[in-house]
Design a protein around this motif. Structure first.
Motif, PDB file in Angstrom:
ATOM      1  N   GLY A 198      31.074  39.222  28.862  1.00  0.00           N
ATOM      2  CA  GLY A 198      31.930  40.261  28.334  1.00  0.00           C
ATOM      3  C   GLY A 198      31.351  41.630  28.629  1.00  0.00           C
ATOM      4  N   THR A 199      31.824  42.612  27.910  1.00  0.00           N
ATOM      5  CA  THR A 199      31.338  43.975  28.115  1.00  0.00           C
ATOM      6  C   THR A 199      30.113  44.280  27.268  1.00  0.00           C
ATOM      7  OG1 THR A 199      32.899  44.719  26.418  1.00  0.00           O
ATOM      8  CG2 THR A 199      33.624  44.835  28.716  1.00  0.00           C
ATOM      9  N   ARG A 201      30.977  42.807  36.004  1.00  0.00           N
ATOM     10  CA  ARG A 201      31.192  44.101  35.345  1.00  0.00           C
ATOM     11  C   ARG A 201      30.495  45.233  36.095  1.00  0.00           C
ATOM     12  NH1 ARG A 201      28.597  46.938  30.892  1.00  0.00           N
ATOM     13  NH2 ARG A 201      26.960  45.359  30.891  1.00  0.00           N
ATOM     14  N   TYR A 202      31.223  46.300  36.254  1.00  0.00           N
ATOM     15  CA  TYR A 202      30.669  47.536  36.795  1.00  0.00           C
ATOM     16  C   TYR A 202      30.192  48.395  35.623  1.00  0.00           C
ATOM     17  CZ  TYR A 202      30.627  52.219  38.897  1.00  0.00           C
ATOM     18  OH  TYR A 202      30.281  53.474  39.318  1.00  0.00           O
ATOM     19  N   SER A 203      28.956  48.829  35.682  1.00  0.00           N
ATOM     20  CA  SER A 203      28.371  49.590  34.584  1.00  0.00           C
ATOM     21  C   SER A 203      28.905  51.018  34.595  1.00  0.00           C
ATOM     22  CB  SER A 203      26.844  49.596  34.701  1.00  0.00           C
ATOM     23  OG  SER A 203      26.268  50.345  33.656  1.00  0.00           O
ATOM     24  N   PRO A 207      36.829  45.223  34.968  1.00  0.00           N
ATOM     25  CA  PRO A 207      36.249  43.882  35.124  1.00  0.00           C
ATOM     26  C   PRO A 207      37.262  42.770  34.830  1.00  0.00           C
ATOM     27  CG  PRO A 207      35.607  44.807  33.020  1.00  0.00           C
ATOM     28  CD  PRO A 207      36.387  45.879  33.727  1.00  0.00           C
ATOM     29  N   TYR A 208      38.457  43.126  34.378  1.00  0.00           N
ATOM     30  CA  TYR A 208      39.449  42.133  33.972  1.00  0.00           C
ATOM     31  C   TYR A 208      40.644  42.080  34.911  1.00  0.00           C
ATOM     32  CZ  TYR A 208      36.792  41.950  29.652  1.00  0.00           C
ATOM     33  OH  TYR A 208      35.782  41.785  28.730  1.00  0.00           O
ATOM     34  N   GLN A 209      40.429  42.363  36.183  1.00  0.00           N
ATOM     35  CA  GLN A 209      41.508  42.235  37.161  1.00  0.00           C
ATOM     36  C   GLN A 209      41.749  40.755  37.442  1.00  0.00           C
ATOM     37  OE1 GLN A 209      41.213  45.386  40.402  1.00  0.00           O
ATOM     38  NE2 GLN A 209      39.184  45.564  39.478  1.00  0.00           N
ATOM     39  N   TYR A 213      33.051  30.767  31.432  1.00  0.00           N
ATOM     40  CA  TYR A 213      32.583  31.331  32.695  1.00  0.00           C
ATOM     41  C   TYR A 213      33.664  32.032  33.506  1.00  0.00           C
ATOM     42  CZ  TYR A 213      28.780  28.258  31.408  1.00  0.00           C
ATOM     43  OH  TYR A 213      27.772  27.638  30.724  1.00  0.00           O
ATOM     44  N   GLY A 214      34.850  32.199  32.937  1.00  0.00           N
ATOM     45  CA  GLY A 214      35.892  32.906  33.660  1.00  0.00           C
ATOM     46  C   GLY A 214      36.336  32.150  34.903  1.00  0.00           C
TER      47      GLY A 214
END
Length: 422
Positions: free
Chosen positions: A267-268, A205-207, A234-236, A74-75
């Motif tokens: 994920g992406t 995530r931004y599409s 999305p990985y900042q 879940y990050g």
């Protein structure tokens, strides 16, 4: 921006309230607490003692392992939804906003007396919160009920009070000056998260495929407490996955009849419809790690369930190996330590093998739950049951009401040589 009911903002506030309540209640309920004065670890309905440290070690290792698994799935949801640091930061920011509105303090400038008053009220409010947090942290290591009684009577030990004050001071400095800076720059959990993230870890995530639909309102940037632009990546590492940007984008684009461009995703690769995938179980590695976690937890539960509810230790008096009594029998003196490790009071009797007599002031003796008693006793024999020199001696403590609850330990009984007076 005010989040509408049912959004991530409202859900997150509920989770924060529940987890904060749990953290406050845990030491009072003795669910998970290390009591330093008595060197005992309270774990749900069990009490682990110093000589059972291996169980505590296994439990802590399981906790760390679960943190790793949770992070991989879940990050940094823990950071945004449950972490006390985030709760303190957001509470401080909320209280500061209330004080600014009350005293009409602008973001910059303004009358000096207003700004001084703002800092006084801000410090007073967060100081009270910091004191409660300091007490709560120490309560995981010292009985909280006894601390409350000591505070009420003014007899709180100086060391305990100093530790509470020191922790409260650190929390106050954090609430006034650090806040989200600590999460972004110094939090070890955030750094560890970068090591366990893989291509299936949950992210916000931004599409990018639909980037043309973005109206450049920058609402996602304005609501971000960490000050990042989720559109960049999305990985900042600063992203704590609070979901505020998801709410902001959803509400703004909903007015235009468009779907949100920012969402939670595994994920992406986007979303999956299977029940397991909705929980983040999307590959074999995750199934294996969950199976290992369940097996590890099962072993710990089994070991805890197999613990003896009573413990007994015996050490002989070696300053005088043996002595002869007025009755002509040979006596050995011992120091006995018996502890009732169960959660129920009981009466325990000491026994020694046939051929010897046990001399103790009280036998059986009552023992309250978690009580430890150390006593002196003697064991005597007329000589026929033992040979000259050291002899193995088994001593047993058993619950009078339930003789299946018992503990046996080995000791040594010394008999003199025939020339010693027998």
């Amino acid at each position: 921006m005010i989040a509408a009911p049912g959004t991530y903002h409202r859900k997150r506030r509920l989770v924060q309230a529940l987890t904060t309540g749990a953290v406050v209640a845990l030491p009072f309920l003795n669910i998970f607490r290390m009591d330093v004065p008595t060197l005992r670890f309270y774990f749900f309905s069990s009490v682990l003692w110093l000589d059972e440290f291996y169980l505590l070690f296994l439990a802590v290792m399981l906790l760390l392992w679960v943190i790793v698994i949770f992070s991989m799935l879940y990050g940094r949801v823990w950071c945004g939804w449950m972490c006390p640091q985030t709760v303190v930061s957001e509470l401080a920011r909320w209280w500061e906003g209330r004080v600014r509105r009350l005293l009409r303090v602008p973001p910059s400038g303004g009358a000096s007396w207003r700004r001084i008053g703002m800092w006084v009220l801000l410090g007073a409010g967060m100081g009270l919160v910091a004191a409660v947090i300091g007490f709560n942290i120490v309560a995981f290591f010292v009985d909280p009920v006894s601390m409350i009684r000591s505070l009420a009577s003014g007899t709180l030990p100086a060391v305990t009070g100093g530790i509470i004050a020191g922790i409260a001071l650190l929390v106050l400095v954090d609430a006034l000056f650090w806040r989200e800076k600590f999460c972004a720059k110094a939090c070890p959990y955030g750094m560890m998260q970068m090591l366990v993230t893989d291509r299936h870890t949950q992210i916000v995530r931004y599409s990018t495929a639909d980037a043309g639909e973005c109206i450049e309102c920058k609402a996602c940037l304005r609501v971000c407490a960490m000050g990042i632009d989720i559109r960049e990546s999305p990985y900042q590492s600063e992203c704590i996955q609070c979901g505020e940007c998801v709410d902001a984008c959803t509400q703004i684009l909903a007015r235009l009849g468009k779907p949100t461009l920012v969402r939670f995703s595994w994920g992406t690769g986007g979303h999956s419809r299977s029940a397991a995938a909705r929980l983040g179980i999307v590959d074999a590695k995750r199934w294996i790690m969950l199976a290992l976690t369940a097996a590890y937890a099962g072993v710990i539960v089994l070991l805890v369930s197999l613990r003896e509810p009573v413990a007994l230790s015996v050490s002989g008096d070696r300053s005088t190996l043996w002595r002869k009594g007025d009755d002509g029998a040979v006596y050995n003196d011992y120091t006995v330590k018996i502890s009732n490790r169960s959660l129920a009071d009981g009466s325990f009797a000491l026994r020694c093998p046939d051929g010897c007599t046990l001399h103790v002031a009280e036998n059986p003796m009552p023992l309250r739950s978690r009580e430890v008693r150390t006593l002196r006793l003697s064991v005597s024999t007329a000589g026929s049951a033992f040979h000259p020199g050291p002899n193995p001696l088994k001593m047993t403590a058993l619950n009078v009401a339930d003789t299946s609850v018992s503990a046996t330990t080995d000791a040594v009984f010394f008999m003199p040589e025939p020339s010693g007076g027998l």
